[in-house]
Motif scaffolding. Sequence first.
Motif, short mmCIF file in Angstrom:
data_model
loop_
_atom_site.label_atom_id
_atom_site.label_comp_id
_atom_site.label_asym_id
_atom_site.label_seq_id
_atom_site.Cartn_x
_atom_site.Cartn_y
_atom_site.Cartn_z
N GLU A 132 0.86 -1.19 0.00
CA GLU A 132 0.00 0.00 0.00
C GLU A 132 0.89 1.23 0.00
OE1 GLU A 132 -3.16 0.49 -0.14
OE2 GLU A 132 -3.81 -1.59 -0.06
N TRP A 133 0.84 2.01 -1.06
CA TRP A 133 1.59 3.26 -1.10
C TRP A 133 0.62 4.37 -1.48
CZ3 TRP A 133 5.42 0.08 -4.41
CH2 TRP A 133 6.30 -0.62 -3.56
N ASP A 195 4.36 -7.65 8.63
CA ASP A 195 4.55 -7.66 7.17
C ASP A 195 5.80 -6.91 6.74
OD1 ASP A 195 3.76 -5.10 7.82
OD2 ASP A 195 2.44 -4.86 6.09
N GLY A 196 6.60 -6.43 7.71
CA GLY A 196 7.79 -5.69 7.30
C GLY A 196 8.58 -5.12 8.46
N LEU A 197 9.46 -4.18 8.11
CA LEU A 197 10.36 -3.57 9.09
C LEU A 197 10.37 -2.07 8.85
CD1 LEU A 197 13.46 -5.87 8.50
CD2 LEU A 197 11.88 -6.05 10.43
N ARG A 198 10.75 -1.32 9.90
CA ARG A 198 10.88 0.12 9.74
C ARG A 198 12.03 0.61 10.60
NH1 ARG A 198 9.30 5.05 11.64
NH2 ARG A 198 8.41 6.47 10.09
N ARG A 219 22.50 16.89 6.18
CA ARG A 219 21.97 15.92 7.16
C ARG A 219 20.61 15.41 6.69
NH1 ARG A 219 24.06 15.14 11.92
NH2 ARG A 219 22.05 14.86 12.94
N THR A 220 20.61 14.18 6.23
CA THR A 220 19.45 13.62 5.56
C THR A 220 18.76 12.59 6.47
OG1 THR A 220 20.56 13.89 3.44
CG2 THR A 220 18.72 12.34 3.49
N THR A 221 17.49 12.79 6.70
CA THR A 221 16.73 11.80 7.47
C THR A 221 16.25 10.72 6.51
OG1 THR A 221 16.03 13.50 9.00
CG2 THR A 221 14.79 11.44 9.04
N LEU A 222 16.67 9.51 6.80
CA LEU A 222 16.35 8.37 5.93
C LEU A 222 15.39 7.44 6.68
CD1 LEU A 222 19.88 7.30 4.69
CD2 LEU A 222 17.91 7.68 3.24
N THR A 223 14.24 7.23 6.10
CA THR A 223 13.30 6.28 6.71
C THR A 223 13.20 5.06 5.82
OG1 THR A 223 12.08 8.15 7.58
CG2 THR A 223 10.97 6.01 7.65
N TYR A 224 13.51 3.92 6.39
CA TYR A 224 13.50 2.65 5.65
C TYR A 224 12.23 1.89 6.01
CZ TYR A 224 18.62 3.24 5.21
OH TYR A 224 19.88 3.70 4.95
N GLU A 225 11.50 1.45 5.02
CA GLU A 225 10.33 0.61 5.29
C GLU A 225 10.37 -0.59 4.35
OE1 GLU A 225 6.52 3.21 6.24
OE2 GLU A 225 7.96 4.19 4.92
N VAL A 226 10.40 -1.75 4.95
CA VAL A 226 10.44 -2.99 4.16
C VAL A 226 9.06 -3.62 4.18
CG1 VAL A 226 11.41 -5.33 4.05
CG2 VAL A 226 12.82 -3.42 4.81
N THR A 227 8.61 -4.08 3.02
CA THR A 227 7.46 -4.97 2.98
C THR A 227 7.98 -6.32 2.51
OG1 THR A 227 6.02 -3.13 2.37
CG2 THR A 227 5.14 -5.33 2.02
#
Length: 338
Positions: A132-133, A195-198, A219-227
């Motif tokens: 879902e995006w 169903d994933g990781l964040r 300075r970059t905020t990186l948000t990782y979301e795995v499905t």
Amino acid sequence: MSTAGEVRSYRDTFLPYWHPVAYAHELREGPLAARLLETELVLWRTASGVAATQRYCAHRGADLSAGTVTPQGLRCAFHGWTYAQSGSCVRIPSQPQTPVPERARVNSYLAAQRHGLIWVCLSPEPAAPLPEWPELADSATVATVPLPRLDWETSAGRMVEIVLDVAHLSFVHEGTFGNPEQPEVPAYDVEKRSDGLRAQIVYPALAPAVGSAPPRVDRTTLTYEVTFPFTARLTFKPTLFYPHTVYAVASPWSEEKMQCFYFASYHPRIRNFAELFVKSESAILEQDRRVAEGQRPRAHPLDFSGEVPVKADRLPIEYRRALAALRLGRPPDAPAWD
Ligand code: FES
Ligand SMILES: [Fe+2]
């Protein structure tokens, strides 16, 4: 750490998931060959959506991707047998008065178009829904730009791990955005979902030098979301560059070979984003490709018995743990290792 219990085959484990097999823009009026988990497919558009069947004709094994899409279905180029979306042959031109034999059919699979991709599930019962995006739904507030498919000699799991790897940024990506002065990975949390990781980190990226001005730290905020199993979404919030989101969906051809569909979403008002993204991201991914294709084994290991994980590798470790659990037939948030 070693796996305990019965390991399911790679194909059996990942077969019930949706995987992308083409960009939507690649599937035009004619049929298109595709490949997924050692299965040769042909895709074509129907009045109601997208069809995916086995690639080779039931009659004499001709390649159906050389056929023609007709209102009745996909017509083979060799003798004109025509297949409906269900895979049943509906027409044999050489003997129109005779009933079509029961065996005149090809395997058919679930297929859907979503998020600019054509997805296929080789099982009639998907184990999980499509990602879902919702941010992609409104083309007035979001534009997307795809990269050409990444055709790398590595496994889907290794590909996702490199996308999730925080510690490599300062090494592999020197010269693009990596900051060689800042290799230390601060402690970060990984949220485990069914169903994933964040996970979220702040990375002191180096914006490239412009003219005689020295490179600046962004300075970059990186948000990782795995499905699970092979999808990663990365949200970039830099201070000097445009915010954007990257989607990396690896599609397994076999246990050792994948293609990755890689695209970004951004605000459509950013006029030059697509051009900048394709140029910079292609250079970044070329740095990753050289590392990923050199890793051995190519297949995604089920544990770390042949590697030495450290705390800074937390996100790829949790990802591998989840995939190992899937291979063992357990929920991805169940413990996979002793
Ligand atoms: S091989 Fe396809 S119709 Fe004969
Ligand atoms: Fe990378």
